[in-house]
Design a protein around this motif. Structure first.
Motif, mmCIF file in Angstrom:
data_model
loop_
_atom_site.group_PDB
_atom_site.id
_atom_site.type_symbol
_atom_site.label_atom_id
_atom_site.label_comp_id
_atom_site.label_asym_id
_atom_site.label_seq_id
_atom_site.Cartn_x
_atom_site.Cartn_y
_atom_site.Cartn_z
ATOM 1 N N ILE A 20 -3.600 -4.951 4.407
ATOM 2 C CA ILE A 20 -2.251 -4.621 3.938
ATOM 3 C C ILE A 20 -2.028 -5.165 2.542
ATOM 4 C CG2 ILE A 20 0.211 -5.073 4.334
ATOM 5 C CD1 ILE A 20 -0.410 -4.997 7.335
ATOM 6 N N GLY A 21 -2.538 -6.370 2.288
ATOM 7 C CA GLY A 21 -2.343 -6.936 0.964
ATOM 8 C C GLY A 21 -2.917 -8.331 0.834
ATOM 9 N N LEU A 22 -2.655 -8.938 -0.314
ATOM 10 C CA LEU A 22 -3.177 -10.265 -0.650
ATOM 11 C C LEU A 22 -2.087 -11.039 -1.370
ATOM 12 C CD1 LEU A 22 -5.808 -12.112 -0.900
ATOM 13 C CD2 LEU A 22 -5.988 -11.174 -3.224
ATOM 14 N N ALA A 23 -2.032 -12.346 -1.101
ATOM 15 C CA ALA A 23 -1.042 -13.192 -1.763
ATOM 16 C C ALA A 23 -1.674 -14.529 -2.134
ATOM 17 C CB ALA A 23 0.170 -13.407 -0.861
ATOM 18 N N GLY A 24 -1.068 -15.180 -3.130
ATOM 19 C CA GLY A 24 -1.500 -16.506 -3.542
ATOM 20 C C GLY A 24 -0.493 -17.546 -3.073
ATOM 21 N N ALA A 25 -0.983 -18.749 -2.747
ATOM 22 C CA ALA A 25 -0.101 -19.802 -2.251
ATOM 23 C C ALA A 25 -0.492 -21.125 -2.900
ATOM 24 C CB ALA A 25 -0.186 -19.880 -0.719
ATOM 25 N N GLY A 26 0.037 -22.214 -2.348
ATOM 26 C CA GLY A 26 -0.315 -23.541 -2.850
ATOM 27 C C GLY A 26 0.196 -23.790 -4.255
ATOM 28 N N SER A 27 -0.651 -24.376 -5.089
ATOM 29 C CA SER A 27 -0.249 -24.763 -6.439
ATOM 30 C C SER A 27 0.069 -23.564 -7.326
ATOM 31 C CB SER A 27 -1.343 -25.616 -7.089
ATOM 32 O OG SER A 27 -2.591 -24.943 -7.109
ATOM 33 N N TRP A 28 -0.348 -22.387 -6.924
ATOM 34 C CA TRP A 28 0.004 -21.173 -7.676
ATOM 35 C C TRP A 28 1.532 -21.021 -7.743
ATOM 36 C CZ3 TRP A 28 -3.837 -16.621 -7.577
ATOM 37 C CH2 TRP A 28 -3.466 -15.662 -8.513
ATOM 38 N N LEU A 29 2.217 -21.397 -6.661
ATOM 39 C CA LEU A 29 3.658 -21.191 -6.573
ATOM 40 C C LEU A 29 4.441 -22.127 -7.463
ATOM 41 C CD1 LEU A 29 4.033 -20.780 -2.701
ATOM 42 C CD2 LEU A 29 3.342 -19.103 -4.407
ATOM 43 N N THR A 30 3.888 -23.289 -7.744
ATOM 44 C CA THR A 30 4.622 -24.303 -8.513
ATOM 45 C C THR A 30 4.130 -24.418 -9.955
ATOM 46 O OG1 THR A 30 3.101 -26.003 -7.659
ATOM 47 C CG2 THR A 30 5.149 -25.649 -6.445
ATOM 48 N N ASN A 31 3.251 -23.504 -10.342
ATOM 49 C CA ASN A 31 2.687 -23.517 -11.699
ATOM 50 C C ASN A 31 1.988 -24.843 -12.019
ATOM 51 O OD1 ASN A 31 3.560 -20.877 -12.474
ATOM 52 N ND2 ASN A 31 5.633 -21.690 -12.727
ATOM 53 N N ASN A 116 1.617 -0.836 0.261
ATOM 54 C CA ASN A 116 2.772 -0.037 0.688
ATOM 55 C C ASN A 116 4.069 -0.843 0.692
ATOM 56 O OD1 ASN A 116 1.185 2.347 1.269
ATOM 57 N ND2 ASN A 116 0.422 1.257 3.074
ATOM 58 N N ASN A 117 4.083 -1.917 -0.064
ATOM 59 C CA ASN A 117 5.277 -2.766 -0.182
ATOM 60 C C ASN A 117 5.681 -3.415 1.146
ATOM 61 O OD1 ASN A 117 7.034 -3.718 -2.242
ATOM 62 N ND2 ASN A 117 8.722 -2.565 -1.331
ATOM 63 N N GLU A 118 4.745 -3.534 2.057
ATOM 64 C CA GLU A 118 5.052 -4.106 3.373
ATOM 65 C C GLU A 118 5.224 -5.620 3.299
ATOM 66 O OE1 GLU A 118 2.880 -2.081 6.829
ATOM 67 O OE2 GLU A 118 1.638 -1.535 5.098
ATOM 68 N N ILE A 119 4.429 -6.286 2.470
ATOM 69 C CA ILE A 119 4.533 -7.743 2.345
ATOM 70 C C ILE A 119 5.867 -8.117 1.726
ATOM 71 C CG2 ILE A 119 3.562 -9.773 1.214
ATOM 72 C CD1 ILE A 119 0.816 -8.514 1.466
ATOM 73 N N GLN A 120 6.234 -7.426 0.660
ATOM 74 C CA GLN A 120 7.513 -7.711 0.014
ATOM 75 C C GLN A 120 8.678 -7.484 0.969
ATOM 76 O OE1 GLN A 120 8.057 -9.235 -2.597
ATOM 77 N NE2 GLN A 120 6.687 -8.718 -4.280
ATOM 78 N N THR A 121 8.580 -6.485 1.829
ATOM 79 C CA THR A 121 9.646 -6.213 2.785
ATOM 80 C C THR A 121 9.810 -7.376 3.762
ATOM 81 O OG1 THR A 121 9.283 -3.820 2.641
ATOM 82 C CG2 THR A 121 10.435 -4.641 4.595
ATOM 83 N N VAL A 122 8.687 -7.889 4.264
ATOM 84 C CA VAL A 122 8.740 -9.029 5.186
ATOM 85 C C VAL A 122 9.322 -10.256 4.486
ATOM 86 C CG1 VAL A 122 7.328 -10.700 6.450
ATOM 87 C CG2 VAL A 122 6.909 -8.253 6.727
ATOM 88 N N ILE A 123 8.883 -10.505 3.265
ATOM 89 C CA ILE A 123 9.387 -11.658 2.514
ATOM 90 C C ILE A 123 10.887 -11.532 2.281
ATOM 91 C CG2 ILE A 123 9.318 -12.799 0.254
ATOM 92 C CD1 ILE A 123 6.315 -12.239 0.188
ATOM 93 N N HIS A 124 11.328 -10.323 2.005
ATOM 94 C CA HIS A 124 12.758 -10.100 1.747
ATOM 95 C C HIS A 124 13.600 -10.277 3.011
ATOM 96 C CE1 HIS A 124 16.354 -8.422 -0.090
ATOM 97 N NE2 HIS A 124 16.449 -7.565 0.924
ATOM 98 N N MET A 125 13.046 -9.916 4.156
ATOM 99 C CA MET A 125 13.818 -9.909 5.399
ATOM 100 C C MET A 125 13.749 -11.212 6.177
ATOM 101 S SD MET A 125 12.989 -6.056 6.817
ATOM 102 C CE MET A 125 13.973 -6.342 8.292
ATOM 103 N N THR A 126 12.832 -12.112 5.818
ATOM 104 C CA THR A 126 12.671 -13.369 6.550
ATOM 105 C C THR A 126 12.666 -14.540 5.575
ATOM 106 O OG1 THR A 126 10.252 -13.163 6.465
ATOM 107 C CG2 THR A 126 11.373 -12.282 8.419
ATOM 108 N N GLN A 127 12.853 -15.740 6.114
ATOM 109 C CA GLN A 127 12.907 -16.946 5.295
ATOM 110 C C GLN A 127 11.770 -17.906 5.651
ATOM 111 O OE1 GLN A 127 14.986 -17.665 2.735
ATOM 112 N NE2 GLN A 127 15.832 -15.600 2.966
ATOM 113 N N PRO A 128 11.164 -18.541 4.645
ATOM 114 C CA PRO A 128 10.146 -19.553 4.940
ATOM 115 C C PRO A 128 10.799 -20.825 5.472
ATOM 116 C CG PRO A 128 10.582 -19.508 2.594
ATOM 117 C CD PRO A 128 11.378 -18.372 3.193
#
Length: 260
Positions: A20-31, A116-128
């Motif tokens: 479906i897709g790929l995302a980066g996490a960890g230190s990527w998020l905080t620059n 297909n913008n599925e990851i962004q939809t989940v991120i938009h609809m839910t909270q970490p």
């Protein structure tokens, strides 16, 4: 280096319809990513690949020159594949999750591929939701832990006592000091740069050498630090453990015995 590797992973996965897709996490998020950083990737899959280590390894081997890889049960995450690649030598943590599993997460990742913008939809609809320490859980255990450490010092098992102090820093002092300093409670991660100078010095006071005098001082400093953090952070609803007084009496007696 890390982002170039991730860019290559995108190229490998972009035409794979099972991904479906790929995302980066960890230190990527905080620059905060630098040449010392590892790379945290999240591969979002249509089918559940994390139930089969061989399938995770098959994907990981396509991302670069894979030297070594193993699953992350030791950190409580079997969906994680911990990898070491060569050319360049790079540590990469790859978590394989389904779209549904992505709903429960500790942070919002940086989306690198989302066909297909599925990851962004989940991120938009839910909270970490980052897991926070349970103060009552800590209080219920802390004084028994202190007594255990004192037994190790009394017996002369100094290396076990040193490991015990490291455990307290990772599970108790690091997270609580991070909370006090408005950080996420990530153990002792980056305490050298993210705590106030005074709080960092308090934490340094829990370090010890492998001898009884140094360890006794470190435990005393640890108790003082814990009591201070408890007063600052814990709510009135927290019930103090009745073992505290007995353990501290034992501590005072032990100091007399060991210093003779």
């Amino acid at each position: 280096m890390q982002k170039e590797f991730a860019k290559n992973v995108v190229e490998v996965l972009k035409d794979d319809q099972t991904i479906i897709g790929l995302a980066g996490a960890g230190s990527w998020l905080t620059n905060e990513m630098d040449k010392w950083s590892d790379l945290d990737l999240v591969v979002v899959t249509r089918d559940n690949l994390n139930a089969d280590k061989s399938k995770m390894l098959e994907y990981a081997s396509r991302f670069g020159k894979l030297l070594s890889a193993f699953t992350g049960e030791h950190v409580g995450e079997k969906r994680l594949l911990i990898c070491l690649y060569d050319d360049p030598l790079l540590h990469v943590d790859i978590k394989f999750v389904t779209l549904n599993e992505l709903r429960e997460r500790i942070e919002n990742p940086v989306v690198l591929l989302d066909r297909n913008n599925e990851i962004q939809t989940v991120i938009h609809m839910t909270q970490p939701e980052f897991p926070m320490p349970d103060f009552q859980w800590i209080e219920d255990r802390f004084w028994t832990w202190v007594h255990y450490g004192l037994l190790k010092i009394g017996r002369g098992e100094y290396f076990e006592a040193l490991d015990f102090m490291g455990y307290l820093r990772m599970v108790v002092f690091g997270p609580l000091l991070h909370i006090k300093n408005k950080n996420l409670p990530r153990g002792v991660r980056r305490v050298e740069t993210t705590l106030s100078i005074s709080d960092f010095e308090f934490l340094r006071g829990t370090l010890a050498q492998d001898n009884k005098e140094s360890l006794l001082i470190a435990v005393s400093n640890a108790v003082e630090l814990y009591r201070s953090l408890r007063a600052d952070l814990f709510k009135d609803s927290i019930s103090y453990n009745q073992a505290e007084n007995s353990v501290m009496e034992y501590f005072e007696d032990l100091k007399i015995v060991l210093r003779r």
